[in-house]
Design a protein around this motif. Structure first.
Motif, PDB file in Angstrom:
ATOM      1  N   ASP A   1      -5.934   4.878   6.607  1.00 16.45           N
ATOM      2  CA  ASP A   1      -5.455   3.715   7.359  1.00 16.45           C
ATOM      3  C   ASP A   1      -6.606   2.974   8.029  1.00 16.45           C
ATOM      4  O   ASP A   1      -6.548   1.769   8.210  1.00 16.45           O
ATOM      5  CB  ASP A   1      -4.430   4.134   8.412  1.00 16.45           C
ATOM      6  N   GLU A   2      -7.680   3.699   8.398  1.00 11.13           N
ATOM      7  CA  GLU A   2      -8.826   3.052   9.034  1.00 11.13           C
ATOM      8  C   GLU A   2      -9.509   2.075   8.074  1.00 11.13           C
ATOM      9  O   GLU A   2     -10.104   1.096   8.498  1.00 11.13           O
ATOM     10  CB  GLU A   2      -9.853   4.086   9.511  1.00 11.13           C
TER      11      GLU A   2
ATOM     12  N   TRP B   1     -11.176 -12.348   3.862  1.00 11.76           N
ATOM     13  CA  TRP B   1     -11.740 -11.285   4.688  1.00 11.76           C
ATOM     14  C   TRP B   1     -13.029 -10.809   4.037  1.00 11.76           C
ATOM     15  O   TRP B   1     -13.037 -10.441   2.868  1.00 11.76           O
ATOM     16  CB  TRP B   1     -10.795 -10.101   4.789  1.00 11.76           C
TER      17      TRP B   1
ATOM     18  N   GLY C   1     -11.145   0.212   0.871  1.00 13.46           N
ATOM     19  CA  GLY C   1     -10.490  -0.919   1.506  1.00 13.46           C
ATOM     20  C   GLY C   1      -9.923  -1.925   0.527  1.00 13.46           C
ATOM     21  O   GLY C   1      -9.009  -2.673   0.855  1.00 13.46           O
ATOM     22  N   CYS C   2     -10.468  -1.975  -0.671  1.00  8.92           N
ATOM     23  CA  CYS C   2     -10.031  -2.956  -1.672  1.00  8.92           C
ATOM     24  C   CYS C   2      -8.772  -2.498  -2.395  1.00  8.92           C
ATOM     25  O   CYS C   2      -8.369  -1.343  -2.318  1.00  8.92           O
ATOM     26  CB  CYS C   2     -11.132  -3.181  -2.700  1.00  8.92           C
TER      27      CYS C   2
ATOM     28  N   THR D   1       0.815  -1.214   0.000  1.00 12.35           N
ATOM     29  CA  THR D   1       0.000   0.000   0.000  1.00 12.35           C
ATOM     30  C   THR D   1       0.849   1.265   0.000  1.00 12.35           C
ATOM     31  O   THR D   1       0.339   2.342  -0.298  1.00 12.35           O
ATOM     32  CB  THR D   1      -0.957   0.020   1.208  1.00 12.35           C
TER      33      THR D   1
ATOM     34  N   TYR E   1     -13.494  -7.576   1.334  1.00  7.40           N
ATOM     35  CA  TYR E   1     -12.198  -7.135   0.797  1.00  7.40           C
ATOM     36  C   TYR E   1     -11.888  -7.923  -0.460  1.00  7.40           C
ATOM     37  O   TYR E   1     -11.954  -9.147  -0.470  1.00  7.40           O
ATOM     38  CB  TYR E   1     -11.074  -7.326   1.821  1.00  7.40           C
TER      39      TYR E   1
ATOM     40  N   THR F   1      -7.853   0.447   5.727  1.00  9.40           N
ATOM     41  CA  THR F   1      -6.840  -0.496   5.257  1.00  9.40           C
ATOM     42  C   THR F   1      -6.709  -1.662   6.219  1.00  9.40           C
ATOM     43  O   THR F   1      -6.425  -1.476   7.398  1.00  9.40           O
ATOM     44  CB  THR F   1      -5.467   0.197   5.128  1.00  9.40           C
ATOM     45  N   LYS F   2      -6.930  -2.858   5.719  1.00  8.09           N
ATOM     46  CA  LYS F   2      -6.708  -4.064   6.513  1.00  8.09           C
ATOM     47  C   LYS F   2      -5.363  -4.625   6.077  1.00  8.09           C
ATOM     48  O   LYS F   2      -5.094  -4.740   4.892  1.00  8.09           O
ATOM     49  CB  LYS F   2      -7.829  -5.072   6.272  1.00  8.09           C
ATOM     50  N   ARG F   3      -4.512  -4.949   7.024  1.00 10.53           N
ATOM     51  CA  ARG F   3      -3.199  -5.503   6.703  1.00 10.53           C
ATOM     52  C   ARG F   3      -3.070  -6.879   7.337  1.00 10.53           C
ATOM     53  O   ARG F   3      -3.678  -7.153   8.360  1.00 10.53           O
ATOM     54  CB  ARG F   3      -2.102  -4.574   7.202  1.00 10.53           C
ATOM     55  N   GLY F   4      -2.279  -7.718   6.688  1.00  9.47           N
ATOM     56  CA  GLY F   4      -2.053  -9.051   7.210  1.00  9.47           C
ATOM     57  C   GLY F   4      -2.165 -10.095   6.121  1.00  9.47           C
ATOM     58  O   GLY F   4      -2.047  -9.785   4.935  1.00  9.47           O
TER      59      GLY F   4
ATOM     60  N   THR G   1      -4.116 -13.272   4.134  1.00  9.31           N
ATOM     61  CA  THR G   1      -5.403 -13.803   3.701  1.00  9.31           C
ATOM     62  C   THR G   1      -5.137 -14.676   2.468  1.00  9.31           C
ATOM     63  O   THR G   1      -3.992 -14.998   2.178  1.00  9.31           O
ATOM     64  CB  THR G   1      -6.412 -12.650   3.404  1.00  9.31           C
TER      65      THR G   1
END
Length: 193
Positions: free
Chosen positions: A94-95, A147, A168-169, A68, A150, A97-100, A102
């Motif tokens: 950032d709110e 997720w 978010g995507c 990102t 997403y 944005t999902k990180r990690g 999947t």
């Protein structure tokens, strides 16, 4: 008189040479000791290459890293012989944005789009859009992640690529998501950083 002619010729030759020398000097590469390190300018052309080993223990059926910061998606095939980089859009904040880690759990050509509950709170005028419609924010193809809500998907709005513009995507040009759709398998591991 021949001395004056020679002087004029020498002057003209000297002036011409002074114009050529800077152009030649600009074309010559700098020695390593004088070269400046590359700078990440955070635009569509500032991709930093990634190594899958920095993110995954093995390639499995394939691997994707969505960066990102540099706004790029990196894809590796299951044997590592195919490595591709695609420019992307990224979440606006950032709110969002999902990180990690999947993985891809489903693939769809001409996906339909329904706004999420949080989108409807912010934009109550938004309505669902049928798959294949020109105004569909999911574009031509979608890769659904484990997720909920997403995705990695296409976009008809090419101004979004290279910018923080999604909810978010991860978005790609339609021709690039079509290419990725063809090579990414269900079960491809994905990491958002």
């Amino acid at each position: 008189m021949s001395a004056n002619t020679l002087s004029r010729r020498a002057l003209l030759l000297g002036a011409s040479a002074s114009l050529v020398v800077p152009a030649v000097a600009q074309a010559a590469p700098l020695p390593d000791s004088l070269a400046t390190p590359e700078v990440n300018r955070r635009n569509i052309s500032s991709f930093a290459t990634q190594d899958w080993r920095d993110h995954f223990e093995s390639l499995g059926v394939g691997a994707i890293v969505c960066d990102t910061v540099s706004r790029a998606l990196h894809f590796w095939s299951e044997d590592g012989s195919d490595y591709r980089i695609y420019p992307t859009s990224v979440p606006r904040t950032d709110e969002l944005t999902k990180r990690g880690y999947t993985q891809i759990v489903r693939k769809k050509v001409a996906p339909s789009w329904t706004p999420t509950a949080s989108m409807m709170e912010r934009f109550p005028e938004w309505k669902p859009v049928a798959g294949g419609a020109p105004e569909n924010p999911l574009g031509s193809h979608a890769l659904y992640l484990s997720w909920p809500a997403y995705l990695i998907h296409g976009t008809h709005d090419t101004r979004k690529i290279g910018r923080p513009s999604s909810d978010g995507c991860i978005g790609l040009y339609n021709e690039k998501i079509e290419e990725l759709y063809a090579i990414a398998k269900i079960g491809t591991q994905v990491r958002l950083i």
